[in-house]
Design an enzyme around this catalytic site. Structure first.
Site, PDB file in Angstrom:
ATOM      1  N   ASP A  23       0.869  -1.175   0.000  1.00  0.00           N
ATOM      2  CA  ASP A  23       0.000   0.000   0.000  1.00  0.00           C
ATOM      3  C   ASP A  23       0.911   1.231   0.000  1.00  0.00           C
ATOM      4  O   ASP A  23       2.105   1.145   0.309  1.00  0.00           O
ATOM      5  CB  ASP A  23      -0.959  -0.006   1.194  1.00  0.00           C
ATOM      6  CG  ASP A  23      -2.176   0.891   0.927  1.00  0.00           C
ATOM      7  OD1 ASP A  23      -2.091   1.762   0.036  1.00  0.00           O
ATOM      8  OD2 ASP A  23      -3.207   0.742   1.621  1.00  0.00           O
TER       9      ASP A  23
HETATM   10  C1  BGC Z   1      -5.028   3.269  -0.087  1.00  0.00           C
HETATM   11  C2  BGC Z   1      -5.099   2.271  -1.230  1.00  0.00           C
HETATM   12  C3  BGC Z   1      -4.930   2.994  -2.533  1.00  0.00           C
HETATM   13  C4  BGC Z   1      -3.614   3.760  -2.510  1.00  0.00           C
HETATM   14  C5  BGC Z   1      -3.355   4.540  -3.780  1.00  0.00           C
HETATM   15  C6  BGC Z   1      -3.806   4.145  -0.166  1.00  0.00           C
HETATM   16  O1  BGC Z   1      -3.905   5.199   0.729  1.00  0.00           O
HETATM   17  O2  BGC Z   1      -5.067   2.584   1.137  1.00  0.00           O
HETATM   18  O3  BGC Z   1      -6.320   1.588  -1.200  1.00  0.00           O
HETATM   19  O4  BGC Z   1      -4.989   2.091  -3.599  1.00  0.00           O
HETATM   20  O5  BGC Z   1      -3.648   4.689  -1.444  1.00  0.00           O
HETATM   21  O6  BGC Z   1      -4.183   5.630  -3.870  1.00  0.00           O
END
Ligand code: BGC
Length: 750
Positions: free
Chosen positions: A291
């Site tokens: 993530d």
């Molecule tokens: C989120 C993810 C997301 C990523 C990219 C993170 O803060 O938890 O679900 O895909 O950001 O935006």
């Protein structure tokens, strides 16, 4: 039944879209042409008759160390950053891996896509907002989940992305989790089955699909510093089962590991989660992406099974190269990560069939979004057959509730889709969405009601002034109150109560008009101190691009509601396993300083999921706590009867029974099958083991067979580290809601 002025307005709306599409097509032609002139360099890995693994191995032999390292990390978030040499070829989404340009291997262009493609507005492009994932879960319809994913896949590809960041399947263990709307409910078999279909749908469009957030990102508060403690059996039989089903049945090309720690190690450097379970036991051949900012080490994360650091490159660029050169990370380990990324690119088709920007079909998007919403709306209460409303007979309707004149709320955070024309409650022209803004889609419940009650005087009150709303309700045949609760990544709900004056408003309007209908736009369950007052209650979730049409169709009986709750609605928060959501020491949801260099380890805080696998209905059942509306519950405008259960045992247990539509309307019934495991195993009173969504004409009967995967009847044996079907007496129970299971049969399994 559509009022003429609505038709005109819709046409204008679509003409505007058509203009946008024409403009986009010109841009696309240019891009496609320039892409066609670049001929990919030859190489044995281009041979499509070889397997993705063989091709990846051949390609690796031709790559330099720097090229390999470049595949292990992103180059920032192009959405928010200036154009650089590295990100210039990207689609300006949230993540980009540069690929191997010298050898003609494309970059990986990642787009957030939980309920539709994010950030399209900033790129001047259209994407459909499907109803929130939880609404799709309420349809209990694997085919709808596939369509949901397929639409996302098509729109991603058309916009120039080749990887999706969707597929959220963390269980609703903590219903105040601000991302509950992005997930698929509290049951691992329901959520896992649906996410598998969603992923298959997405990948059918030749994009890399993913599943996230692996695992136990069950709350947003302190998500980067929360250390989740849970025993192995409890973990395997709850959240991890949802992922196991999603990974082994949906075959996602990628898995996103989550921000939190799991039993002491960050999920993105957790050997148990990544190497032992995902890669070895579940035989996942794809790659693991962290993530955003969720990577915390180089050697440890690499050895544990992390393949790609996003969106940062703190650990998997210079430090990684130095570790390989120093021999502390073996070259074979590097190659293993690179192999996984490349073989996935070949398998997904993004090398041989590169993304081609094209034009999405907004009409198809609207229709798909509306149909899924129609099958996910849950009718929670309907006294005196108040619904469906009779559009021909109604003389007056009071439409009450914040912004119900102009739009419907959507879920925020990285899931946020941009509405056409911008936020419905902001002046036109303000454009794309902004982080932590509440975004209302221009799908107007007021207009939908006007269109379906052409003879009626339809008046609107926002509800800010309760007296004015009451006055209007008193002078109307029917009052429809729209209530909402906004959710977003980045925060949890303070409580399950409707915020502001909404509880008081509903109580007052319902007291003034006995034909009051409440329509909820929420991602999580809500408490309802007023539940006895209104005649009818509908849960519409976050309803998507064409949500108001779907709600209108259900209110007026064009569509017979068939959704069932994927999450229990508790009576009170005191009944939840955790009375409050555990909070980080800093009070910050992200404690972001901990994300990049690990120096704030002291800020890590613990949450003990002592309820174990007693998630959702399993908890309330085991603790004998009455609930407001149970899991699997949902009414219809017709009635159904169940009879004749027989159970066949063997390699696959099969439950066969009859469902009859005993009312006067056609409808779809979700027939649910639960099992109580033999006594003494420590399992909850029942668990969902299968279901079937059955379409029945009025008066029609069908014989239904539900085949049950033996794993869904098994327990996880911690000693053997394996699923085990315990011998003994199993009670299978069948019916239309977890609290109403009229058929029962006990079978002995050897
Ligand atoms: C989120 C993810 C997301 C990523 C990219 C993170 O803060 O938890 O679900 O895909 O950001 O935006």
């Amino acid at each position: 039944m559509v009022a003429p002025w609505i038709v005109v307005e819709r046409k204008l709306g679509m003409n505007w879209l058509r203009g946008m599409i024409a403009g986009a097509s010109l841009v696309c032609v240019g891009m496609t042409l320039s892409a066609q002139t670049a001929k990919p360099p030859a190489g044995p890995w281009r041979n499509t008759s070889l397997s993705p693994d063989e091709r990846a191995d051949l390609l690796i032999q031709a790559m330099t160390l720097d090229e390999k390292i470049a595949l292990l990390h992103g180059v920032g978030m192009p959405t928010d950053e200036p154009v650089t040499t590295e990100n210039a070829a990207s689609n300006r989404g949230v993540g980009y891996v540069v690929g191997v340009p010298r050898l003609g291997i494309p970059g990986i262009d990642m787009g957030d896509a939980a309920y539709g493609v994010r950030s399209s507005g900033a790129n001047g492009r259209y994407s459909t907002a499907l109803p929130a994932n939880v609404a799709a879960a309420a349809s209990w319809n694997p085919d709808a989940a596939y369509e949901y994913g397929a639409l996302i896949g098509r729109e991603l590809r058309a916009q120039g992305y080749n990887m999706s960041l969707g597929g959220g399947v963390d269980l609703t263990r903590e219903p105040r989790n601000g991302r509950t709307f992005e997930y698929l409910g509290e049951d691992p078999v329901l959520a896992g089955t649906l996410v598998a279909h969603l992923i298959e749908g997405t990948q059918s469009a030749h994009v890399i699909g993913d599943i996230k957030h692996y695992a136990f990102n069950d709350q947003e508060s302190g998500r980067t510093t929360v250390n989740v403690h849970i025993g192995e059996r409890a973990a395997r039989e709850s959240d991890l089962l949802a992922f196991e089903i999603g990974v082994t049945q949906g075959h996602p090309a990628a898995v996103m590991c989550s921000y939190n720690l799991f039993n002491g190690d960050y999920a993105c450097e957790n050997k148990y989660l990544l190497n032992d379970l995902l890669k070895k036991e579940w035989k996942f051949p794809g790659f693991v992406v962290s993530d955003w900012g969720g990577t915390h080490s180089t050697g440890k994360a690499s050895a544990a099974g992390l393949d790609n650091e996003e969106h940062t490159r703190v650990f998997f660029e210079a430090k990684y190269k130095a570790a390989v050169e120093a021999g502390t990370i073996p070259a074979a380990e590097l190659d293993e990560h690179v192999h996984r990324i490349l073989r996935t690119m070949f398998a997904a088709g993004i090398v041989d069939d590169p993304r081609q920007r094209s034009v999405v079909d907004p009409f198809a998007g609207f229709e798909t979004a509306r149909k899924i919403e129609e099958s996910g709306i849950v009718l929670l209460k309907n006294e005196r057959a108040t619904l469906p409303l009779d559009g021909a007979k109604l003389r007056s309707v009071a439409v009450i509730g914040a912004h119900a004149d102009v739009g419907m709320i959507s879920g925020g955070g990285s899931a946020q889709v941009d509405p056409i024309g911008g936020n419905a409650i902001k002046p036109a022209g303000e454009g794309a969405t902004h982080w932590m803004d509440q975004i209302w889609f221009p799908t107007s419940p007021l207009k939908a009601i006007v269109a379906r009650a052409p003879q009626a005087r339809v008046a609107y009150e926002s509800g800010e002034n309760i007296d004015a709303a009451v006055k209007l309700a008193k002078s109307s045949d029917v009052a429809v109150v729209f209530a909402y609760e906004w959710e977003s990544e980045g925060k949890d709900l303070d409580s399950l109560a409707l915020h502001g004056n909404q509880n008081a408003l509903i109580a007052a309007v319902a007291a003034a008009n006995p034909r009051t209908v409440v329509v909820l736009e929420t991602g999580s369950p809500v408490t309802m101190p007023w539940v006895a007052a209104p005649a009818a209650i509908l849960e519409a979730w976050y309803a998507g691009s064409d949500g108001a049409s779907a709600v209108g169709n259900v209110l007026f009986g064009v569509v017979n509601p068939s959704g069932k709750l994927p999450n229990t609605f508790p009576l009170s928060e005191a009944d939840l396993p955790h009375p409050t959501v555990a909070q980080p020491l800093s009070g910050d949801f992200d404690s972001t300083a901990a994300a990049s260099d690990g120096s704030l380890k002291k800020q890590i805080f613990d949450v003990h999921y002592d309820e174990g696998f007693l998630v959702g209905y399993k908890w309330y059942d085991a603790k004998q706590k009455p609930v407001l509306f149970p899991f699997g519950y949902g009414l219809s405008y017709t009635t159904y009867a169940y009879s004749n259960l027989s159970v066949e045992t063997g390699a696959m247990v099969k439950a066969t029974f009859t469902v009859a539509n005993t009312g006067a309307r056609d409808g779809a019934e979700i027939a649910e099958v639960y099992a109580a495991l033999p006594a003494g195993l420590g399992e909850p009173p029942k668990r969902l083991v299968g279901w079937s969504r059955v379409w029945l004409k009025a008066g029609e009967k069908k014989t239904v067979t539900v085949a049950i995967d033996p794993k869904y009847l098994s327990i996880f044996d911690e000693q053997a580290h394996a699923w085990k079907l315990a011998p003994g007496a199993y009670t299978l129970r069948v019916g239309g809601s977890s609290d109403k299971l009229p058929l029962e049969k006990i079978v002995a399994l050897p």
